[in-house]
Write a protein that holds these residues in place. Structure first.
Motif, PDB file in Angstrom:
ATOM      1  N   LYS A  82     -21.402  -0.921 -21.528  1.00 34.42           N
ATOM      2  CA  LYS A  82     -21.945   0.150 -22.360  1.00 34.42           C
ATOM      3  C   LYS A  82     -20.880   0.707 -23.285  1.00 34.42           C
ATOM      4  O   LYS A  82     -21.127   0.932 -24.484  1.00 34.42           O
ATOM      5  N   TRP A  83     -19.680   0.919 -22.763  1.00 37.42           N
ATOM      6  CA  TRP A  83     -18.594   1.454 -23.594  1.00 37.42           C
ATOM      7  C   TRP A  83     -18.239   0.487 -24.711  1.00 37.42           C
ATOM      8  O   TRP A  83     -18.008   0.904 -25.855  1.00 37.42           O
ATOM      9  N   LEU A  84     -18.176  -0.793 -24.411  1.00 41.86           N
ATOM     10  CA  LEU A  84     -17.842  -1.787 -25.432  1.00 41.86           C
ATOM     11  C   LEU A  84     -18.855  -1.739 -26.564  1.00 41.86           C
ATOM     12  O   LEU A  84     -18.489  -1.738 -27.749  1.00 41.86           O
ATOM     13  N   SER A  85     -20.145  -1.688 -26.224  1.00 42.30           N
ATOM     14  CA  SER A  85     -21.186  -1.639 -27.249  1.00 42.30           C
ATOM     15  C   SER A  85     -21.070  -0.371 -28.099  1.00 42.30           C
ATOM     16  O   SER A  85     -21.191  -0.420 -29.328  1.00 42.30           O
ATOM     17  N   GLU A  86     -20.809   0.734 -27.452  1.00 41.20           N
ATOM     18  CA  GLU A  86     -20.688   2.004 -28.180  1.00 41.20           C
ATOM     19  C   GLU A  86     -19.493   2.014 -29.122  1.00 41.20           C
ATOM     20  O   GLU A  86     -19.483   2.747 -30.113  1.00 41.20           O
ATOM     21  N   ASN A  87     -18.478   1.200 -28.818  1.00 42.05           N
ATOM     22  CA  ASN A  87     -17.240   1.215 -29.611  1.00 42.05           C
ATOM     23  C   ASN A  87     -17.087  -0.002 -30.524  1.00 42.05           C
ATOM     24  O   ASN A  87     -15.987  -0.280 -31.006  1.00 42.05           O
ATOM     25  N   GLY A  88     -18.183  -0.692 -30.762  1.00 47.03           N
ATOM     26  CA  GLY A  88     -18.176  -1.739 -31.767  1.00 47.03           C
ATOM     27  C   GLY A  88     -17.684  -3.096 -31.318  1.00 47.03           C
ATOM     28  O   GLY A  88     -17.329  -3.933 -32.163  1.00 47.03           O
ATOM     29  N   PHE A  89     -17.680  -3.338 -30.016  1.00 48.69           N
ATOM     30  CA  PHE A  89     -17.247  -4.644 -29.497  1.00 48.69           C
ATOM     31  C   PHE A  89     -18.453  -5.391 -28.935  1.00 48.69           C
ATOM     32  O   PHE A  89     -19.279  -4.816 -28.224  1.00 48.69           O
ATOM     33  N   ARG A  90     -18.531  -6.672 -29.251  1.00 42.23           N
ATOM     34  CA  ARG A  90     -19.637  -7.521 -28.833  1.00 42.23           C
ATOM     35  C   ARG A  90     -19.141  -8.539 -27.812  1.00 42.23           C
ATOM     36  O   ARG A  90     -18.129  -9.219 -28.053  1.00 42.23           O
ATOM     37  N   VAL A  91     -19.801  -8.645 -26.679  1.00 39.87           N
ATOM     38  CA  VAL A  91     -19.424  -9.618 -25.657  1.00 39.87           C
ATOM     39  C   VAL A  91     -19.952 -10.983 -26.074  1.00 39.87           C
ATOM     40  O   VAL A  91     -21.167 -11.186 -26.173  1.00 39.87           O
ATOM     41  N   VAL A  92     -19.038 -11.935 -26.342  1.00 37.41           N
ATOM     42  CA  VAL A  92     -19.445 -13.253 -26.821  1.00 37.41           C
ATOM     43  C   VAL A  92     -19.211 -14.341 -25.774  1.00 37.41           C
ATOM     44  O   VAL A  92     -19.563 -15.501 -25.999  1.00 37.41           O
ATOM     45  N   ASP A  93     -18.636 -13.995 -24.651  1.00 35.97           N
ATOM     46  CA  ASP A  93     -18.579 -14.905 -23.512  1.00 35.97           C
ATOM     47  C   ASP A  93     -18.178 -14.110 -22.276  1.00 35.97           C
ATOM     48  O   ASP A  93     -17.552 -13.041 -22.374  1.00 35.97           O
ATOM     49  N   ALA A  94     -18.541 -14.643 -21.121  1.00 29.62           N
ATOM     50  CA  ALA A  94     -18.202 -14.011 -19.844  1.00 29.62           C
ATOM     51  C   ALA A  94     -18.007 -15.106 -18.821  1.00 29.62           C
ATOM     52  O   ALA A  94     -18.819 -16.037 -18.743  1.00 29.62           O
ATOM     53  N   MET A  95     -16.936 -14.989 -18.050  1.00 24.07           N
ATOM     54  CA  MET A  95     -16.612 -16.003 -17.050  1.00 24.07           C
ATOM     55  C   MET A  95     -16.036 -15.318 -15.818  1.00 24.07           C
ATOM     56  O   MET A  95     -15.292 -14.336 -15.931  1.00 24.07           O
ATOM     57  N   THR A  96     -16.350 -15.868 -14.644  1.00 20.26           N
ATOM     58  CA  THR A  96     -15.668 -15.453 -13.421  1.00 20.26           C
ATOM     59  C   THR A  96     -14.317 -16.167 -13.353  1.00 20.26           C
ATOM     60  O   THR A  96     -14.244 -17.380 -13.590  1.00 20.26           O
ATOM     61  N   VAL A  97     -13.277 -15.416 -13.051  1.00 17.47           N
ATOM     62  CA  VAL A  97     -11.931 -15.975 -13.015  1.00 17.47           C
ATOM     63  C   VAL A  97     -11.349 -15.799 -11.613  1.00 17.47           C
ATOM     64  O   VAL A  97     -11.158 -14.671 -11.160  1.00 17.47           O
ATOM     65  N   PRO A  98     -11.068 -16.886 -10.912  1.00 14.65           N
ATOM     66  CA  PRO A  98     -10.373 -16.759  -9.622  1.00 14.65           C
ATOM     67  C   PRO A  98      -8.977 -16.182  -9.863  1.00 14.65           C
ATOM     68  O   PRO A  98      -8.316 -16.508 -10.855  1.00 14.65           O
ATOM     69  N   ARG A 209     -18.006 -21.226 -27.402  1.00 12.89           N
ATOM     70  CA  ARG A 209     -19.064 -20.224 -27.191  1.00 12.89           C
ATOM     71  C   ARG A 209     -18.742 -18.926 -27.921  1.00 12.89           C
ATOM     72  O   ARG A 209     -19.626 -18.296 -28.513  1.00 12.89           O
ATOM     73  N   ALA A 210     -17.474 -18.529 -27.883  1.00 10.28           N
ATOM     74  CA  ALA A 210     -17.092 -17.295 -28.564  1.00 10.28           C
ATOM     75  C   ALA A 210     -17.350 -17.391 -30.065  1.00 10.28           C
ATOM     76  O   ALA A 210     -17.752 -16.414 -30.707  1.00 10.28           O
ATOM     77  N   TYR A 211     -17.132 -18.572 -30.629  1.00 11.07           N
ATOM     78  CA  TYR A 211     -17.315 -18.748 -32.062  1.00 11.07           C
ATOM     79  C   TYR A 211     -18.775 -18.633 -32.476  1.00 11.07           C
ATOM     80  O   TYR A 211     -19.073 -18.304 -33.629  1.00 11.07           O
ATOM     81  N   THR A 212     -19.706 -18.906 -31.583  1.00  9.52           N
ATOM     82  CA  THR A 212     -21.113 -18.783 -31.953  1.00  9.52           C
ATOM     83  C   THR A 212     -21.501 -17.331 -32.193  1.00  9.52           C
ATOM     84  O   THR A 212     -22.444 -17.048 -32.942  1.00  9.52           O
ATOM     85  N   GLY A 213     -20.794 -16.414 -31.546  1.00  7.70           N
ATOM     86  CA  GLY A 213     -21.066 -14.997 -31.744  1.00  7.70           C
ATOM     87  C   GLY A 213     -22.285 -14.480 -31.016  1.00  7.70           C
ATOM     88  O   GLY A 213     -22.671 -13.316 -31.213  1.00  7.70           O
ATOM     89  N   ALA A 214     -22.911 -15.301 -30.176  1.00  2.89           N
ATOM     90  CA  ALA A 214     -24.105 -14.843 -29.456  1.00  2.89           C
ATOM     91  C   ALA A 214     -23.737 -13.768 -28.446  1.00  2.89           C
ATOM     92  O   ALA A 214     -22.679 -13.824 -27.819  1.00  2.89           O
ATOM     93  N   ASP A 215     -24.609 -12.798 -28.282  1.00  5.76           N
ATOM     94  CA  ASP A 215     -24.378 -11.709 -27.339  1.00  5.76           C
ATOM     95  C   ASP A 215     -24.600 -12.226 -25.916  1.00  5.76           C
ATOM     96  O   ASP A 215     -25.686 -12.699 -25.584  1.00  5.76           O
ATOM     97  N   ARG A 216     -23.567 -12.119 -25.095  1.00  7.57           N
ATOM     98  CA  ARG A 216     -23.654 -12.612 -23.717  1.00  7.57           C
ATOM     99  C   ARG A 216     -23.443 -11.493 -22.697  1.00  7.57           C
ATOM    100  O   ARG A 216     -22.960 -11.723 -21.598  1.00  7.57           O
ATOM    101  N   ALA A 217     -23.807 -10.290 -23.075  1.00  3.28           N
ATOM    102  CA  ALA A 217     -23.684  -9.168 -22.146  1.00  3.28           C
ATOM    103  C   ALA A 217     -24.555  -9.389 -20.909  1.00  3.28           C
ATOM    104  O   ALA A 217     -24.160  -9.033 -19.790  1.00  3.28           O
TER     105      ALA A 217
END
Length: 325
Positions: A82-98, A209-217
């Motif tokens: 929510k904070w990212l969206s409010e501050n102009g940042f778009r989630v363009v990928d998400a991954m679980t990281v060990p 995936r990040a380059y596509t710019g699709a929202d992955r929230a």
């Protein structure tokens, strides 16, 4: 020329190009010098060149948000999104990281020369609590590169220095160690950290995936639910933590002294530090919560190998910069 001199001469154009790239991606001359020989930086710059991707453009427009194990325990993913969206940042990928002790040391390599032994032990315990969630974010063009603006808006690790509106202030960060999120200081760090988090093939997929710019929230929320399912929520209350540590020590046959005062930070520090050094079987989360409040986290002397980069540093060196189209 001697063979070594011939090789050095062949490398000069490459070194010059890399130095030029890094100079555009960080205001810190010491970082440029260090990253010229940093394996992670060399690896990702070579890969991006092979993929015909503008490394500088990518790093100026994108940043990373690592939600650490304490953020997973705190169920902080939705507030971060929510904070990212409010501050102009778009989630363009998400991954679980060990996460393990090696990733921790690689990520903070240039700052951990001043970490206390106690901090290193606590960080290793925290790494065992949960995997992390990594968000790749993009931002519209602005006067600061995306990672510089994001880190400034995230706020400092010290809760006493945070301001309302900053991400860590919004999350109600508890201690300097339990700061919930990590973001790279500047575009040069974005490149290095991507190479730390991901092996070559997976890194290529993330960048694509990040380059596509699709929202992955929504993907981030799904990954968070999976992490929550295997990572119980826990208390951040030091009183709860000291009680659990005390019970664990008694169960292990090493009870605390009869005159132990749970409200005395020095007494708690002594008991906990001895237990950690001796490798006693105590609850890792409780040890981290208690230790982050009562143990020294920084060496008494010394400076970090590379000091943190701030938005003020960027403005002083680079002025008002817009990301490349």
């Amino acid at each position: 020329m001697e063979p070594d001199e011939q090789r050095a001469a062949r490398d000069l154009p490459h070194i010059g190009a890399l130095a030029g790239l890094l100079t555009a991606l960080t205001p810190q001359r010491q970082k440029v010098a260090a990253y010229l020989a940093d394996t992670y930086v060399l690896e990702i710059v070579e890969q991006l060149a092979r993929l015909r991707i503008d490394a500088g453009g990518f790093a100026l427009r994108h940043s990373l948000v690592l939600l650490k194990p304490d953020a997973i325990v705190a169920r902080a993913v939705d507030p971060v999104l929510k904070w990212l969206s409010e501050n102009g940042f778009r989630v363009v990928d998400a991954m679980t990281v060990p996460v393990n002790r090696h990733l921790v040391r690689a990520l903070w390599y240039y700052a951990w020369n001043i970490a206390s032994p106690e901090r290193r032990r606590l960080a290793d315990l925290l790494a065992a609590v949960s995997d992390c969630l990594l968000l790749v974010v993009s931002a519209a063009h602005g006067d600061l590169p995306a990672p510089v603006r994001l880190t400034e808006a995230t706020g400092p690790a010290d809760p006493r220095q945070q301001q309302p509106g900053q991400l860590r202030h919004r999350l109600g960060q508890r201690t300097t160690l339990l700061n919930l999120v990590h973001t790279p200081d500047d575009p040069a760090d974005v490149l290095r950290e991507l190479a730390i988090y991901f092996a070559e093939n997976q890194r290529a997929e993330v960048i694509t995936r990040a380059y596509t710019g699709a929202d992955r929230a929504e993907s981030a929320r799904e990954l968070a639910d999976a992490l929550y399912a295997r990572t119980p929520g826990r208390s951040f209350d030091p009183a709860v933590a000291v009680d659990r540590v005390r019970r664990d020590l008694e169960r292990a046959g090493t009870p605390v002294p009869a005159d132990f005062d749970a409200g005395d930070d020095a007494a708690c520090a002594g008991v906990l530090d001895r237990a950690l050094i001796a490798g006693r079987d105590i609850d890792p989360w409780s040890a981290v919560v208690l230790g982050s409040r009562v143990l020294p986290l920084r060496a008494e002397t010394g400076k970090p190998a590379l000091p943190p980069v701030t938005a003020a540093d960027w403005r002083r060196v680079h002025g008002r910069v817009r990301a490349r189209p």
